[in-house]
Design a protein around this motif. Structure first.
Motif, PDB file in Angstrom:
ATOM      1  N   ASN A  80      -4.086  10.478  -5.003  1.00 11.26           N
ATOM      2  CA  ASN A  80      -2.770   9.992  -4.598  1.00 11.26           C
ATOM      3  C   ASN A  80      -2.906   8.528  -4.152  1.00 11.26           C
ATOM      4  N   GLY A  81      -3.038   7.654  -5.141  1.00 11.64           N
ATOM      5  CA  GLY A  81      -3.368   6.259  -4.855  1.00 11.64           C
ATOM      6  C   GLY A  81      -4.871   6.139  -4.697  1.00 11.64           C
ATOM      7  N   SER A  82      -5.395   4.904  -4.820  1.00 15.84           N
ATOM      8  CA  SER A  82      -6.843   4.786  -4.623  1.00 15.84           C
ATOM      9  C   SER A  82      -7.196   4.909  -3.145  1.00 15.84           C
ATOM     10  N   ASP A  83      -6.217   4.754  -2.252  1.00 12.84           N
ATOM     11  CA  ASP A  83      -6.482   5.030  -0.835  1.00 12.84           C
ATOM     12  C   ASP A  83      -6.969   6.466  -0.658  1.00 12.84           C
ATOM     13  N   ASP A  84      -6.367   7.377  -1.385  1.00 14.12           N
ATOM     14  CA  ASP A  84      -6.766   8.794  -1.328  1.00 14.12           C
ATOM     15  C   ASP A  84      -8.213   8.951  -1.812  1.00 14.12           C
ATOM     16  N   ILE A  85      -8.524   8.286  -2.922  1.00 18.72           N
ATOM     17  CA  ILE A  85      -9.872   8.378  -3.498  1.00 18.72           C
ATOM     18  C   ILE A  85     -10.899   7.751  -2.542  1.00 18.72           C
ATOM     19  N   LEU A  86     -10.553   6.579  -2.009  1.00 19.16           N
ATOM     20  CA  LEU A  86     -11.491   5.894  -1.108  1.00 19.16           C
ATOM     21  C   LEU A  86     -11.711   6.690   0.177  1.00 19.16           C
ATOM     22  N   SER A  87     -10.632   7.235   0.695  1.00 22.67           N
ATOM     23  CA  SER A  87     -10.754   8.042   1.912  1.00 22.67           C
ATOM     24  C   SER A  87     -11.673   9.241   1.652  1.00 22.67           C
ATOM     25  N   LEU A 146     -18.027  -2.405  -1.679  1.00 24.01           N
ATOM     26  CA  LEU A 146     -17.682  -3.762  -2.092  1.00 24.01           C
ATOM     27  C   LEU A 146     -16.391  -3.722  -2.890  1.00 24.01           C
ATOM     28  N   THR A 147     -15.501  -4.654  -2.621  1.00 23.82           N
ATOM     29  CA  THR A 147     -14.314  -4.806  -3.455  1.00 23.82           C
ATOM     30  C   THR A 147     -14.617  -5.932  -4.424  1.00 23.82           C
ATOM     31  N   ASN A 148     -14.443  -5.694  -5.702  1.00 16.69           N
ATOM     32  CA  ASN A 148     -14.734  -6.744  -6.677  1.00 16.69           C
ATOM     33  C   ASN A 148     -13.681  -6.757  -7.795  1.00 16.69           C
ATOM     34  N   ASN A 150     -12.856  -9.428  -4.690  1.00 18.71           N
ATOM     35  CA  ASN A 150     -12.608  -9.063  -3.295  1.00 18.71           C
ATOM     36  C   ASN A 150     -11.154  -9.355  -2.891  1.00 18.71           C
ATOM     37  N   ALA A 151     -10.693  -8.622  -1.903  1.00 20.57           N
ATOM     38  CA  ALA A 151      -9.397  -8.877  -1.275  1.00 20.57           C
ATOM     39  C   ALA A 151      -9.673  -8.993   0.219  1.00 20.57           C
ATOM     40  N   PRO A 152      -9.046  -9.914   0.921  1.00 26.04           N
ATOM     41  CA  PRO A 152      -7.965 -10.799   0.497  1.00 26.04           C
ATOM     42  C   PRO A 152      -8.422 -12.158  -0.029  1.00 26.04           C
ATOM     43  N   VAL A 176     -17.764   0.600  -5.546  1.00 24.18           N
ATOM     44  CA  VAL A 176     -17.186  -0.677  -5.984  1.00 24.18           C
ATOM     45  C   VAL A 176     -15.692  -0.452  -6.214  1.00 24.18           C
ATOM     46  N   ASP A 177     -14.895  -1.070  -5.371  1.00 25.63           N
ATOM     47  CA  ASP A 177     -13.435  -0.914  -5.419  1.00 25.63           C
ATOM     48  C   ASP A 177     -12.900  -1.958  -6.406  1.00 25.63           C
ATOM     49  N   GLU A 178     -12.419  -1.477  -7.550  1.00 22.97           N
ATOM     50  CA  GLU A 178     -11.942  -2.390  -8.604  1.00 22.97           C
ATOM     51  C   GLU A 178     -10.410  -2.393  -8.695  1.00 22.97           C
ATOM     52  N   ALA A 179      -9.756  -2.437  -7.540  1.00 19.72           N
ATOM     53  CA  ALA A 179      -8.290  -2.421  -7.520  1.00 19.72           C
ATOM     54  C   ALA A 179      -7.691  -3.554  -8.367  1.00 19.72           C
ATOM     55  N   TYR A 180      -8.393  -4.705  -8.407  1.00 18.66           N
ATOM     56  CA  TYR A 180      -7.815  -5.891  -9.072  1.00 18.66           C
ATOM     57  C   TYR A 180      -8.565  -6.277 -10.349  1.00 18.66           C
ATOM     58  N   ILE A 181      -9.341  -5.354 -10.897  1.00 17.89           N
ATOM     59  CA  ILE A 181     -10.291  -5.707 -11.953  1.00 17.89           C
ATOM     60  C   ILE A 181      -9.623  -6.262 -13.209  1.00 17.89           C
ATOM     61  N   ARG A 202     -10.373   2.771  -8.833  1.00 18.39           N
ATOM     62  CA  ARG A 202      -9.326   1.992  -9.514  1.00 18.39           C
ATOM     63  C   ARG A 202      -7.957   2.481  -9.036  1.00 18.39           C
ATOM     64  N   THR A 203      -6.931   1.678  -9.287  1.00 26.53           N
ATOM     65  CA  THR A 203      -5.571   2.060  -8.892  1.00 26.53           C
ATOM     66  C   THR A 203      -4.561   1.733  -9.992  1.00 26.53           C
ATOM     67  N   PHE A 204      -3.466   2.467 -10.012  1.00 26.64           N
ATOM     68  CA  PHE A 204      -2.334   2.149 -10.897  1.00 26.64           C
ATOM     69  C   PHE A 204      -1.323   1.242 -10.183  1.00 26.64           C
ATOM     70  N   SER A 205      -1.633   0.852  -8.938  1.00 26.06           N
ATOM     71  CA  SER A 205      -0.647   0.121  -8.132  1.00 26.06           C
ATOM     72  C   SER A 205      -0.520  -1.343  -8.511  1.00 26.06           C
ATOM     73  N   LYS A 206      -1.567  -1.923  -9.085  1.00 26.66           N
ATOM     74  CA  LYS A 206      -1.563  -3.377  -9.322  1.00 26.66           C
ATOM     75  C   LYS A 206      -1.334  -3.670 -10.806  1.00 26.66           C
ATOM     76  N   ASP A 207      -2.341  -3.414 -11.657  1.00 25.69           N
ATOM     77  CA  ASP A 207      -2.173  -3.754 -13.076  1.00 25.69           C
ATOM     78  C   ASP A 207      -1.106  -2.907 -13.767  1.00 25.69           C
TER      79      ASP A 207
HETATM   80  C1  LIG Z   1      -8.853  -3.626  -2.384  1.00 26.52           C
HETATM   81  C2  LIG Z   1      -7.847  -2.530  -2.375  1.00 26.52           C
HETATM   82  N1  LIG Z   1      -8.253  -1.276  -2.555  1.00 26.52           N
HETATM   83  C3  LIG Z   1      -7.379  -0.254  -2.550  1.00 26.52           C
HETATM   84  C4  LIG Z   1      -6.039  -0.464  -2.352  1.00 26.52           C
HETATM   85  C5  LIG Z   1      -5.110   0.727  -2.295  1.00 26.52           C
HETATM   86  O1  LIG Z   1      -4.374   0.880  -3.422  1.00 26.52           O
HETATM   87  P1  LIG Z   1      -3.488   2.154  -3.718  1.00 26.52           P
HETATM   88  O2  LIG Z   1      -2.098   1.675  -3.812  1.00 26.52           O
HETATM   89  O3  LIG Z   1      -4.016   2.689  -5.004  1.00 26.52           O
HETATM   90  O4  LIG Z   1      -3.685   3.144  -2.604  1.00 26.52           O
HETATM   91  C6  LIG Z   1      -5.558  -1.752  -2.146  1.00 26.52           C
HETATM   92  C7  LIG Z   1      -4.132  -1.998  -1.913  1.00 26.52           C
HETATM   93  O5  LIG Z   1      -3.654  -3.047  -1.645  1.00 26.52           O
HETATM   94  C8  LIG Z   1      -6.497  -2.814  -2.171  1.00 26.52           C
HETATM   95  O6  LIG Z   1      -6.102  -4.080  -1.959  1.00 26.52           O
END
Ligand SMILES: Cc1ncc(COP(=O)(O)O)c(C=O)c1O
Length: 348
Positions: A80-87, A146-148, A150-152, A176-181, A202-207
């Motif tokens: 349920n979002g990559s937040d769910d996966i990361l958690s 690692l976010t790659n 990276n954010a922010p 490796v968090d590829e939210a913005y890959i 990975r997430t469907f929230s950005k791309d």
């Molecule tokens: C680096 C990073 N990881 C994960 C997320 C969470 O994304 P999601 O909307 O898939 O929960 C974000 C959201 O801004 C993010 O910036």
């Protein structure tokens, strides 16, 4: 007094202001519509099917992702979002006394999950240029995140350097968090077969322009999958709703559309970054759908306020000392960013 209540330092998500006129550039959402095929699938979704629970294994979505990414479907977990996966990854993989390592400037949620789950952690300062130093991660630890890119910061670390970190830490999990890959980075996916300690999110929230749908996924070795699937089944087995699974599947099947919108966003990002440089800003090199920038003639907080008065919402991390002079600005449409640049030009 009620005993047993937990004290929590919660994550503070970017605000979600409402309004027709505003330009919302504070949570790195996608500037463009989801794929027309996704909207069509939404219009034709059989509401009656919602009587039943959603699938337990998201086989259709994992199959579509497997085809797209060339990874076996049983090495993919959907959430349920990559937040769910990361958690879930924090719960599944970080169960050691040694500290989990992540940068001091990165996705703010890592610290929150570590605190929540009583995981020992150590934040490693990025260098002066806001970059990760590989040597910092070659030390005893209980795992690495690692976010790659990276954010922010928006800064991307080349894959050979990420590999050095994974290689040097074979006895712990490297996430490796590829939210913005898909905004110009280089994915670690080719390393998945080589390293059973690598877990990519990975997430469907950005791309894919589906932040409101809440879908993300993780990819890892069978060894890691067994543990994280056990966590999923111990917390929320039906963690992805039926509508989300359907629409995300259609999004993957229409990826060509998204390649086009990601290209547009990258072109606008580079144009906007140059515009800020021309105004004298410091701008970090970004491979994401946002830029981190420092104004020179006014303070970041002043610019933040002035933009807000014009209903232009960007992100100011007022509590993070190293970022107090910077604003994180998501990339909107070209027309939006032209308006934003003109407004900034009038203020600075
Ligand atoms: C680096 C990073 N990881 C994960 C997320 C969470 O994304 P999601 O909307 O898939 O929960 C974000 C959201 O801004 C993010 O910036």
């Amino acid at each position: 007094m009620i005993r047993g209540l937990r004290q929590i330092d919660a994550y503070v998500a970017g605000a979600q202001p409402q309004g027709d006129k505003m330009i919302k550039l504070n949570t790195n959402e996608n500037a463009y519509c989801p794929s027309p095929k996704v909207l069509e699938a939404l219009a034709h979704f059989d509401g009656n099917s919602l009587r039943k629970y959603s699938s337990l294994d998201q086989a259709a979505l994992r199959e579509a992702l497997s085809k797209q990414l060339q990874v076996p479907a049983d090495q993919i977990i959907v959430g349920n979002g990559s937040d769910d996966i990361l958690s879930m990854a924090f719960l599944a993989f970080f169960n050691d006394d040694l500290p989990v390592l992540f940068p001091d400037l990165t996705y703010g949620f890592y610290k929150v999950w570590a605190d929540l789950y009583h995981i020992n952690y150590h934040e490693i300062p990025l260098n002066e240029q806001f970059e990760i130093k590989v040597a910092d991660y070659i030390a005893d630890n209980g795992g690495i995140v690692l976010t790659n890119p990276n954010a922010p910061t928006g800064i991307f670390k080349p894959l050979d350097e990420i590999e050095k970190i994974i290689q040097a830490n074979r006895d712990v999990v490297v996430v490796v968090d590829e939210a913005y890959i898909n905004f110009g980075g280089q994915t670690a996916l080719p390393l998945i077969d080589k390293y059973d300690n690598l877990f990519i999110t990975r997430t469907f929230s950005k791309d894919a322009a589906l932040a409101g749908l809440r879908v993300g996924y993780g990819i890892g070795s069978p060894k890691l999958m067994a543990v994280i699937n056990a966590i999923k089944n111990s917390v929320n087995p039906y963690n992805v709703d039926a509508l989300a699974e359907k629409l995300a599947t259609v999004a993957v099947e229409d990826w060509e559309y998204y390649e086009g919108t990601c290209q547009q966003i990258m072109a606008t990002r580079d144009w906007f970054a140059q515009g800020l440089l021309d105004l004298g800003f410091e701008v970090l090199p970004s491979r994401t759908n946002f830029v981190l920038a420092k104004p020179q003639t006014v303070s970041a907080s002043y610019l933040f306020q002035k933009l807000e008065e014009k209903e232009i919402y960007v992100r100011y991390f007022s509590k993070v000392v190293r970022l107090k002079d910077y604003l994180r600005i998501s990339i909107g449409t070209q027309a939006e960013m032209e308006e934003v640049l003109a407004e900034i030009g009038g203020i600075c």
